[in-house]
Design a protein around this motif. Structure first.
Motif, PDB file in Angstrom:
ATOM      1  N   THR A  21       0.820  -1.203   0.000  1.00  0.00           N
ATOM      2  CA  THR A  21       0.000   0.000   0.000  1.00  0.00           C
ATOM      3  C   THR A  21       0.858   1.259   0.000  1.00  0.00           C
ATOM      4  OG1 THR A  21      -0.123  -0.016   2.416  1.00  0.00           O
ATOM      5  CG2 THR A  21      -1.874  -1.148   1.214  1.00  0.00           C
ATOM      6  N   GLN A  22       2.170   1.098   0.289  1.00  0.00           N
ATOM      7  CA  GLN A  22       3.056   2.239   0.248  1.00  0.00           C
ATOM      8  C   GLN A  22       3.662   2.365  -1.139  1.00  0.00           C
ATOM      9  OE1 GLN A  22       5.662   1.286   3.541  1.00  0.00           O
ATOM     10  NE2 GLN A  22       4.509   2.584   4.905  1.00  0.00           N
ATOM     11  N   HIS A  23       4.541   3.351  -1.299  1.00  0.00           N
ATOM     12  CA  HIS A  23       5.170   3.577  -2.586  1.00  0.00           C
ATOM     13  C   HIS A  23       5.868   2.306  -3.044  1.00  0.00           C
ATOM     14  CE1 HIS A  23       7.622   5.367  -5.690  1.00  0.00           C
ATOM     15  NE2 HIS A  23       6.978   6.488  -5.545  1.00  0.00           N
ATOM     16  N   PRO A  24       5.501   1.758  -4.226  1.00  0.00           N
ATOM     17  CA  PRO A  24       6.010   0.450  -4.619  1.00  0.00           C
ATOM     18  C   PRO A  24       7.484   0.438  -4.992  1.00  0.00           C
ATOM     19  CG  PRO A  24       4.670   1.404  -6.360  1.00  0.00           C
ATOM     20  CD  PRO A  24       4.504   2.295  -5.164  1.00  0.00           C
ATOM     21  N   GLY A  25       8.119   1.596  -5.196  1.00  0.00           N
ATOM     22  CA  GLY A  25       9.516   1.620  -5.596  1.00  0.00           C
ATOM     23  C   GLY A  25      10.494   1.733  -4.454  1.00  0.00           C
ATOM     24  N   ILE A  26      10.033   1.658  -3.214  1.00  0.00           N
ATOM     25  CA  ILE A  26      10.903   1.841  -2.053  1.00  0.00           C
ATOM     26  C   ILE A  26      11.391   0.496  -1.544  1.00  0.00           C
ATOM     27  CG2 ILE A  26      11.038   2.740   0.295  1.00  0.00           C
ATOM     28  CD1 ILE A  26      10.791   4.870  -1.877  1.00  0.00           C
ATOM     29  N   ASP A  27      12.711   0.358  -1.394  1.00  0.00           N
ATOM     30  CA  ASP A  27      13.275  -0.867  -0.847  1.00  0.00           C
ATOM     31  C   ASP A  27      13.257  -0.865   0.675  1.00  0.00           C
ATOM     32  OD1 ASP A  27      13.855  -1.929  -3.337  1.00  0.00           O
ATOM     33  OD2 ASP A  27      15.814  -0.958  -3.425  1.00  0.00           O
ATOM     34  N   HIS A  28      13.553   0.298   1.288  1.00  0.00           N
ATOM     35  CA  HIS A  28      13.718   0.358   2.737  1.00  0.00           C
ATOM     36  C   HIS A  28      13.147   1.663   3.296  1.00  0.00           C
ATOM     37  CE1 HIS A  28      16.464  -2.956   2.094  1.00  0.00           C
ATOM     38  NE2 HIS A  28      17.216  -2.200   1.338  1.00  0.00           N
ATOM     39  N   VAL A  29      12.581   1.564   4.486  1.00  0.00           N
ATOM     40  CA  VAL A  29      12.216   2.747   5.260  1.00  0.00           C
ATOM     41  C   VAL A  29      13.315   2.955   6.298  1.00  0.00           C
ATOM     42  CG1 VAL A  29      10.545   3.764   6.845  1.00  0.00           C
ATOM     43  CG2 VAL A  29       9.755   2.385   4.914  1.00  0.00           C
ATOM     44  N   LEU A  83      17.691   7.378  10.582  1.00  0.00           N
ATOM     45  CA  LEU A  83      17.022   8.661  10.423  1.00  0.00           C
ATOM     46  C   LEU A  83      17.690   9.742  11.267  1.00  0.00           C
ATOM     47  CD1 LEU A  83      14.599  10.201   9.208  1.00  0.00           C
ATOM     48  CD2 LEU A  83      13.283   9.506  11.212  1.00  0.00           C
ATOM     49  N   LYS A  84      17.982   9.429  12.521  1.00  0.00           N
ATOM     50  CA  LYS A  84      18.626  10.408  13.396  1.00  0.00           C
ATOM     51  C   LYS A  84      20.029  10.747  12.907  1.00  0.00           C
ATOM     52  CE  LYS A  84      16.083   9.416  17.663  1.00  0.00           C
ATOM     53  NZ  LYS A  84      16.190   8.931  19.069  1.00  0.00           N
ATOM     54  N   SER A  85      20.725   9.762  12.346  1.00  0.00           N
ATOM     55  CA  SER A  85      22.059  10.020  11.811  1.00  0.00           C
ATOM     56  C   SER A  85      21.997  10.938  10.605  1.00  0.00           C
ATOM     57  CB  SER A  85      22.732   8.700  11.421  1.00  0.00           C
ATOM     58  OG  SER A  85      23.977   8.919  10.812  1.00  0.00           O
ATOM     59  N   LEU A  86      20.970  10.775   9.785  1.00  0.00           N
ATOM     60  CA  LEU A  86      20.842  11.576   8.562  1.00  0.00           C
ATOM     61  C   LEU A  86      20.285  12.970   8.832  1.00  0.00           C
ATOM     62  CD1 LEU A  86      21.271  11.282   5.477  1.00  0.00           C
ATOM     63  CD2 LEU A  86      18.885  10.539   5.316  1.00  0.00           C
ATOM     64  N   ALA A  87      19.661  13.162   9.993  1.00  0.00           N
ATOM     65  CA  ALA A  87      18.968  14.420  10.295  1.00  0.00           C
ATOM     66  C   ALA A  87      19.956  15.551  10.597  1.00  0.00           C
ATOM     67  CB  ALA A  87      18.004  14.225  11.456  1.00  0.00           C
ATOM     68  N   HIS A  88      20.768  15.875   9.609  1.00  0.00           N
ATOM     69  CA  HIS A  88      21.738  16.965   9.691  1.00  0.00           C
ATOM     70  C   HIS A  88      21.879  17.482   8.259  1.00  0.00           C
ATOM     71  CE1 HIS A  88      25.588  19.040   9.926  1.00  0.00           C
ATOM     72  NE2 HIS A  88      25.596  18.882  11.236  1.00  0.00           N
ATOM     73  N   PRO A 106      10.216   7.447   7.473  1.00  0.00           N
ATOM     74  CA  PRO A 106       8.985   6.833   7.986  1.00  0.00           C
ATOM     75  C   PRO A 106       7.779   7.756   7.803  1.00  0.00           C
ATOM     76  CG  PRO A 106      10.784   6.701   9.584  1.00  0.00           C
ATOM     77  CD  PRO A 106      11.237   7.624   8.507  1.00  0.00           C
ATOM     78  N   ASP A 107       6.621   7.171   7.743  1.00  0.00           N
ATOM     79  CA  ASP A 107       5.377   7.938   7.697  1.00  0.00           C
ATOM     80  C   ASP A 107       5.266   8.743   8.995  1.00  0.00           C
ATOM     81  OD1 ASP A 107       2.775   8.894   7.654  1.00  0.00           O
ATOM     82  OD2 ASP A 107       1.926   7.020   6.866  1.00  0.00           O
ATOM     83  N   VAL A 108       5.264  10.072   8.882  1.00  0.00           N
ATOM     84  CA  VAL A 108       5.265  10.911  10.090  1.00  0.00           C
ATOM     85  C   VAL A 108       4.023  10.681  10.947  1.00  0.00           C
ATOM     86  CG1 VAL A 108       6.731  12.697   9.095  1.00  0.00           C
ATOM     87  CG2 VAL A 108       4.255  12.847   8.819  1.00  0.00           C
ATOM     88  N   ARG A 109       2.957  10.152  10.356  1.00  0.00           N
ATOM     89  CA  ARG A 109       1.739   9.895  11.126  1.00  0.00           C
ATOM     90  C   ARG A 109       1.944   8.815  12.172  1.00  0.00           C
ATOM     91  NH1 ARG A 109      -2.182   8.538   6.255  1.00  0.00           N
ATOM     92  NH2 ARG A 109      -0.282   7.365   5.751  1.00  0.00           N
ATOM     93  N   ARG A 130      10.068  12.382  14.827  1.00  0.00           N
ATOM     94  CA  ARG A 130       9.211  13.140  13.909  1.00  0.00           C
ATOM     95  C   ARG A 130       9.929  14.390  13.401  1.00  0.00           C
ATOM     96  NH1 ARG A 130       2.836  13.250  14.421  1.00  0.00           N
ATOM     97  NH2 ARG A 130       2.295  14.557  12.640  1.00  0.00           N
ATOM     98  N   LEU A 131      10.639  15.078  14.282  1.00  0.00           N
ATOM     99  CA  LEU A 131      11.397  16.256  13.868  1.00  0.00           C
ATOM    100  C   LEU A 131      12.495  15.878  12.882  1.00  0.00           C
ATOM    101  CD1 LEU A 131      11.712  18.085  17.320  1.00  0.00           C
ATOM    102  CD2 LEU A 131      10.223  18.702  15.396  1.00  0.00           C
ATOM    103  N   ALA A 132      13.153  14.733  13.124  1.00  0.00           N
ATOM    104  CA  ALA A 132      14.197  14.275  12.211  1.00  0.00           C
ATOM    105  C   ALA A 132      13.618  13.959  10.838  1.00  0.00           C
ATOM    106  CB  ALA A 132      14.891  13.051  12.790  1.00  0.00           C
ATOM    107  N   ALA A 133      12.460  13.300  10.809  1.00  0.00           N
ATOM    108  CA  ALA A 133      11.827  12.959   9.537  1.00  0.00           C
ATOM    109  C   ALA A 133      11.485  14.214   8.746  1.00  0.00           C
ATOM    110  CB  ALA A 133      10.570  12.127   9.784  1.00  0.00           C
ATOM    111  N   LYS A 134      10.952  15.227   9.435  1.00  0.00           N
ATOM    112  CA  LYS A 134      10.600  16.480   8.768  1.00  0.00           C
ATOM    113  C   LYS A 134      11.846  17.177   8.221  1.00  0.00           C
ATOM    114  CE  LYS A 134       6.088  16.928   9.118  1.00  0.00           C
ATOM    115  NZ  LYS A 134       5.234  17.079   7.891  1.00  0.00           N
TER     116      LYS A 134
END
Length: 219
Positions: A15-23, A29-34, A103-106, A115-119
């Motif tokens: 039901t999610q985007h069919p082209g995504i291998d990994h969430v 996510l926290k490592s990338l949030a920079h 990840p889905d922020v919801r 959630r802040l990192a995802a945004k």
């Protein structure tokens, strides 16, 4: 299916985007949030393996800073050393293969660090995409010849779709993306250049739902 680092979650449901291998996992996510790490990740995604000094030159930072952030991204399974390149102490880095998504922020608690990192990551990705498009519009005619300028495109298509129809459309487009990714992502042809393709498919916030007029006509 490409390699799956342990720091990533399982493949999203259909039901999610069919082209995504990994969430992205919470750790990744926290490592990338920079902002700088998002830029490093984007450079490696778009242009392939680079050294810390090469990244430093492209991003206007010191090679020491690049090395630190690359190691942090490596710990989270986002980048890895390309041991087939380089001599002596020179290290080349590449993005771990596979499509990723935040990840889905919801599903994340309001106001939480996740959630802040995802945004932040989403905002940086959209900012980078917009900047690449603006760079092409501003400088493309000075950099590329007609063989590129005549085939490059920026299209906007407006439709009225149900959620199911939009999902089917995106799934069909993903089939094409995956076909060309399999053909050319890791075996580029002579004369090729890095190409970036943007797909934004979303309902317009100020739009109205299409009413069912057939039932009114029958009454």
């Amino acid at each position: 299916m490409t390699e799956t680092p342990e720091d990533f979650t399982d493949r999203p449901s259909s039901t999610q985007h069919p082209g995504i291998d990994h969430v992205l996992s919470t750790k990744a996510l926290k490592s990338l949030a920079h902002p700088l790490r998002v830029s490093i990740y984007d450079e490696l995604s778009a242009y392939g393996p680079l050294t810390a000094s090469g990244l430093a030159e492209r991003l206007g930072e010191s090679s020491g800073s690049m090395s630190y952030h690359l190691r942090e991204l490596e710990r989270s399974g986002l980048v890895r050393e390309n041991t087939s390149r380089g001599k002596g102490r020179e290290r080349w880095w590449e993005r771990v293969p596979g499509s990723v998504a935040v990840p889905d922020v919801r599903t994340l608690p309001p106001g939480s660090a996740e959630r802040l990192a995802a945004k932040l990551v989403e905002d940086e990705w959209f900012r980078a995409r917009e900047q690449n498009a603006r760079d092409f519009l501003r400088e493309g005619d000075q950099v590329f010849g007609p063989e590129w300028l005549d085939v490059a495109t920026s299209d906007t298509v407006n439709l009225r779709l149900t959620p199911e129809q939009l999902h089917a459309l995106v799934a069909d487009i993903d089939v094409v993306f995956q076909k060309y990714g399999a053909l050319y992502k890791h075996t580029p042809s002579p004369g090729s250049r890095p190409v970036q393709i943007h797909l934004n498919a979303f309902p317009l916030v100020r739009g109205q739902v299409t009413e069912d007029t057939t039932s009114k006509e029958r009454s």
